[in-house]
Motif scaffolding. Structure first.
Motif, PDB file in Angstrom:
ATOM      1  N   GLN A  85      21.509 -10.155 -11.149  1.00  0.00           N
ATOM      2  CA  GLN A  85      21.904  -8.768 -10.924  1.00  0.00           C
ATOM      3  C   GLN A  85      23.419  -8.579 -10.957  1.00  0.00           C
ATOM      4  O   GLN A  85      23.905  -7.558 -11.427  1.00  0.00           O
ATOM      5  CB  GLN A  85      21.361  -8.265  -9.590  1.00  0.00           C
ATOM      6  N   ILE A  86      24.167  -9.548 -10.451  1.00  0.00           N
ATOM      7  CA  ILE A  86      25.620  -9.380 -10.372  1.00  0.00           C
ATOM      8  C   ILE A  86      26.364  -9.951 -11.570  1.00  0.00           C
ATOM      9  O   ILE A  86      27.544  -9.690 -11.743  1.00  0.00           O
ATOM     10  CB  ILE A  86      26.193  -9.992  -9.072  1.00  0.00           C
ATOM     11  N   ASN A  87      25.680 -10.713 -12.420  1.00  0.00           N
ATOM     12  CA  ASN A  87      26.322 -11.384 -13.542  1.00  0.00           C
ATOM     13  C   ASN A  87      26.407 -10.443 -14.751  1.00  0.00           C
ATOM     14  O   ASN A  87      25.584 -10.488 -15.654  1.00  0.00           O
ATOM     15  CB  ASN A  87      25.560 -12.661 -13.898  1.00  0.00           C
ATOM     16  N   HIS A  88      27.413  -9.615 -14.759  1.00  0.00           N
ATOM     17  CA  HIS A  88      27.604  -8.656 -15.853  1.00  0.00           C
ATOM     18  C   HIS A  88      27.859  -9.366 -17.182  1.00  0.00           C
ATOM     19  O   HIS A  88      27.405  -8.912 -18.229  1.00  0.00           O
ATOM     20  CB  HIS A  88      28.765  -7.706 -15.542  1.00  0.00           C
ATOM     21  N   TYR A  89      28.603 -10.463 -17.150  1.00  0.00           N
ATOM     22  CA  TYR A  89      28.894 -11.214 -18.375  1.00  0.00           C
ATOM     23  C   TYR A  89      27.599 -11.696 -19.029  1.00  0.00           C
ATOM     24  O   TYR A  89      27.404 -11.532 -20.229  1.00  0.00           O
ATOM     25  CB  TYR A  89      29.808 -12.416 -18.067  1.00  0.00           C
ATOM     26  N   GLY A  90      26.728 -12.278 -18.232  1.00  0.00           N
ATOM     27  CA  GLY A  90      25.463 -12.774 -18.772  1.00  0.00           C
ATOM     28  C   GLY A  90      24.620 -11.665 -19.373  1.00  0.00           C
ATOM     29  O   GLY A  90      24.076 -11.805 -20.470  1.00  0.00           O
ATOM     30  N   ASN A 134      25.895 -10.318 -22.696  1.00  0.00           N
ATOM     31  CA  ASN A 134      25.724 -11.241 -23.814  1.00  0.00           C
ATOM     32  C   ASN A 134      24.267 -11.648 -24.036  1.00  0.00           C
ATOM     33  O   ASN A 134      23.986 -12.534 -24.835  1.00  0.00           O
ATOM     34  CB  ASN A 134      26.599 -12.479 -23.611  1.00  0.00           C
ATOM     35  N   GLY A 135      23.345 -10.990 -23.344  1.00  0.00           N
ATOM     36  CA  GLY A 135      21.923 -11.253 -23.536  1.00  0.00           C
ATOM     37  C   GLY A 135      21.484 -12.609 -23.027  1.00  0.00           C
ATOM     38  O   GLY A 135      20.500 -13.164 -23.523  1.00  0.00           O
ATOM     39  N   MET A 136      22.170 -13.142 -22.027  1.00  0.00           N
ATOM     40  CA  MET A 136      21.853 -14.458 -21.493  1.00  0.00           C
ATOM     41  C   MET A 136      20.779 -14.345 -20.409  1.00  0.00           C
ATOM     42  O   MET A 136      20.848 -13.475 -19.550  1.00  0.00           O
ATOM     43  CB  MET A 136      23.122 -15.114 -20.923  1.00  0.00           C
ATOM     44  N   VAL A 137      19.790 -15.243 -20.463  1.00  0.00           N
ATOM     45  CA  VAL A 137      18.699 -15.253 -19.493  1.00  0.00           C
ATOM     46  C   VAL A 137      18.700 -16.610 -18.801  1.00  0.00           C
ATOM     47  O   VAL A 137      18.582 -17.651 -19.447  1.00  0.00           O
ATOM     48  CB  VAL A 137      17.340 -15.005 -20.178  1.00  0.00           C
ATOM     49  N   LEU A 138      18.818 -16.590 -17.468  1.00  0.00           N
ATOM     50  CA  LEU A 138      18.888 -17.807 -16.658  1.00  0.00           C
ATOM     51  C   LEU A 138      17.532 -18.172 -16.092  1.00  0.00           C
ATOM     52  O   LEU A 138      16.826 -17.307 -15.569  1.00  0.00           O
ATOM     53  CB  LEU A 138      19.874 -17.594 -15.499  1.00  0.00           C
ATOM     54  N   CYS A 181      29.066 -17.649 -35.479  1.00  0.00           N
ATOM     55  CA  CYS A 181      29.338 -17.334 -34.076  1.00  0.00           C
ATOM     56  C   CYS A 181      30.717 -17.839 -33.657  1.00  0.00           C
ATOM     57  O   CYS A 181      31.132 -18.944 -34.035  1.00  0.00           O
ATOM     58  CB  CYS A 181      28.260 -17.991 -33.216  1.00  0.00           C
ATOM     59  N   HIS A 182      31.413 -17.040 -32.868  1.00  0.00           N
ATOM     60  CA  HIS A 182      32.713 -17.437 -32.318  1.00  0.00           C
ATOM     61  C   HIS A 182      32.514 -18.576 -31.316  1.00  0.00           C
ATOM     62  O   HIS A 182      31.578 -18.549 -30.515  1.00  0.00           O
ATOM     63  CB  HIS A 182      33.362 -16.244 -31.623  1.00  0.00           C
ATOM     64  N   GLY A 183      33.392 -19.564 -31.342  1.00  0.00           N
ATOM     65  CA  GLY A 183      33.297 -20.694 -30.423  1.00  0.00           C
ATOM     66  C   GLY A 183      33.391 -20.296 -28.967  1.00  0.00           C
ATOM     67  O   GLY A 183      32.819 -20.950 -28.085  1.00  0.00           O
ATOM     68  N   GLY A 184      34.091 -19.212 -28.679  1.00  0.00           N
ATOM     69  CA  GLY A 184      34.210 -18.742 -27.307  1.00  0.00           C
ATOM     70  C   GLY A 184      32.881 -18.286 -26.728  1.00  0.00           C
ATOM     71  O   GLY A 184      32.668 -18.365 -25.512  1.00  0.00           O
ATOM     72  N   VAL A 185      31.980 -17.821 -27.577  1.00  0.00           N
ATOM     73  CA  VAL A 185      30.652 -17.420 -27.119  1.00  0.00           C
ATOM     74  C   VAL A 185      29.904 -18.657 -26.632  1.00  0.00           C
ATOM     75  O   VAL A 185      29.284 -18.654 -25.562  1.00  0.00           O
ATOM     76  CB  VAL A 185      29.873 -16.694 -28.232  1.00  0.00           C
ATOM     77  N   ALA A 234      28.599 -21.083 -18.211  1.00  0.00           N
ATOM     78  CA  ALA A 234      27.560 -20.465 -17.378  1.00  0.00           C
ATOM     79  C   ALA A 234      26.484 -21.479 -16.992  1.00  0.00           C
ATOM     80  O   ALA A 234      26.071 -21.536 -15.825  1.00  0.00           O
ATOM     81  CB  ALA A 234      26.943 -19.280 -18.111  1.00  0.00           C
ATOM     82  N   ALA A 235      26.032 -22.290 -17.941  1.00  0.00           N
ATOM     83  CA  ALA A 235      24.988 -23.278 -17.648  1.00  0.00           C
ATOM     84  C   ALA A 235      25.509 -24.393 -16.749  1.00  0.00           C
ATOM     85  O   ALA A 235      24.821 -24.819 -15.807  1.00  0.00           O
ATOM     86  CB  ALA A 235      24.436 -23.855 -18.951  1.00  0.00           C
ATOM     87  N   LEU A 236      26.717 -24.863 -17.006  1.00  0.00           N
ATOM     88  CA  LEU A 236      27.324 -25.891 -16.158  1.00  0.00           C
ATOM     89  C   LEU A 236      27.458 -25.384 -14.723  1.00  0.00           C
ATOM     90  O   LEU A 236      27.102 -26.070 -13.765  1.00  0.00           O
ATOM     91  CB  LEU A 236      28.707 -26.277 -16.688  1.00  0.00           C
ATOM     92  N   GLY A 237      28.002 -24.173 -14.586  1.00  0.00           N
ATOM     93  CA  GLY A 237      28.237 -23.602 -13.262  1.00  0.00           C
ATOM     94  C   GLY A 237      26.960 -23.252 -12.529  1.00  0.00           C
ATOM     95  O   GLY A 237      26.869 -23.448 -11.313  1.00  0.00           O
TER      96      GLY A 237
END
Length: 168
Positions: free
Chosen positions: A22-27, A30-34, A59-63, A70-73
């Motif tokens: 809910q709080i992860n605006h970045y995810g 970018n369409g990321m699902v945890l 794809c840009h490397g920064g993506v 995100a996965a590491l953290g």
């Protein structure tokens, strides 16, 4: 896994994931699902969108770096959370192995490799996933995360109740 962290109850991990999503605006942007298979583990999935491209069809490397961080953290957070702690990235490194293209489906698998009194170390492999084909590792990385008490952030308050105005 070291004894420094008691295993987190699945319901506690589920609460953590729900609040974090809910709080992860970045995810979300970018369409990321945890998903969290268990303590010390985190898997993210995302599809490469046109907004992620740095050149035609690539794809840009920064993506990929954002997905990996995100996965590491998140893997580190699953253990820290069990000890009433949060984490922040100290550093991470990654190796790009293969290019990633528009509409590729990616899966990032983060796993905690080491826990210390103040730091956690996680590893991650980002895979390109395609139906009917073997997964291809497109990036690998390692990250170090600082542990700190959850009461230093609003995250702990969010877990206590939905009345918080931080959840949107």
């Amino acid at each position: 896994m070291p004894d420094a962290f008691p295993p987190a109850a699945p319901s506690n991990l589920a609460a953590m994931v729900a609040v974090y999503n809910q709080i992860n605006h970045y995810g979300r942007a970018n369409g990321m699902v945890l998903t969290v298979p268990g303590p010390g583990q985190a898997d993210y999935r995302m599809r490469v969108l046109p907004a992620h491209l740095s050149s035609p069809n690539t794809c840009h490397g920064g993506v990929l770096a954002g997905l990996m961080d995100a996965a590491l953290g998140a893997a580190a957070l699953t253990l820290a959370f069990a000890a009433q702690e949060l984490v922040s990235t100290v550093e991470f490194k990654m190796n790009y192995l293969h290019p990633v293209h528009l509409h590729d489906e990616l899966r990032a698998e983060g796993r905690v490799e080491h826990t210390g009194q103040r730091l956690l170390v996680s590893s991650c492999v980002v895979y390109r996933v395609a139906a009917g084909a073997p997964d291809v590792a497109v990036a690998r990385g390692l990250g170090t995360f600082n542990r700190y008490p959850a009461d230093k952030r609003d995250f702990a308050q969010l877990l206590r109740g939905p009345e918080s105005d931080h959840i949107r």
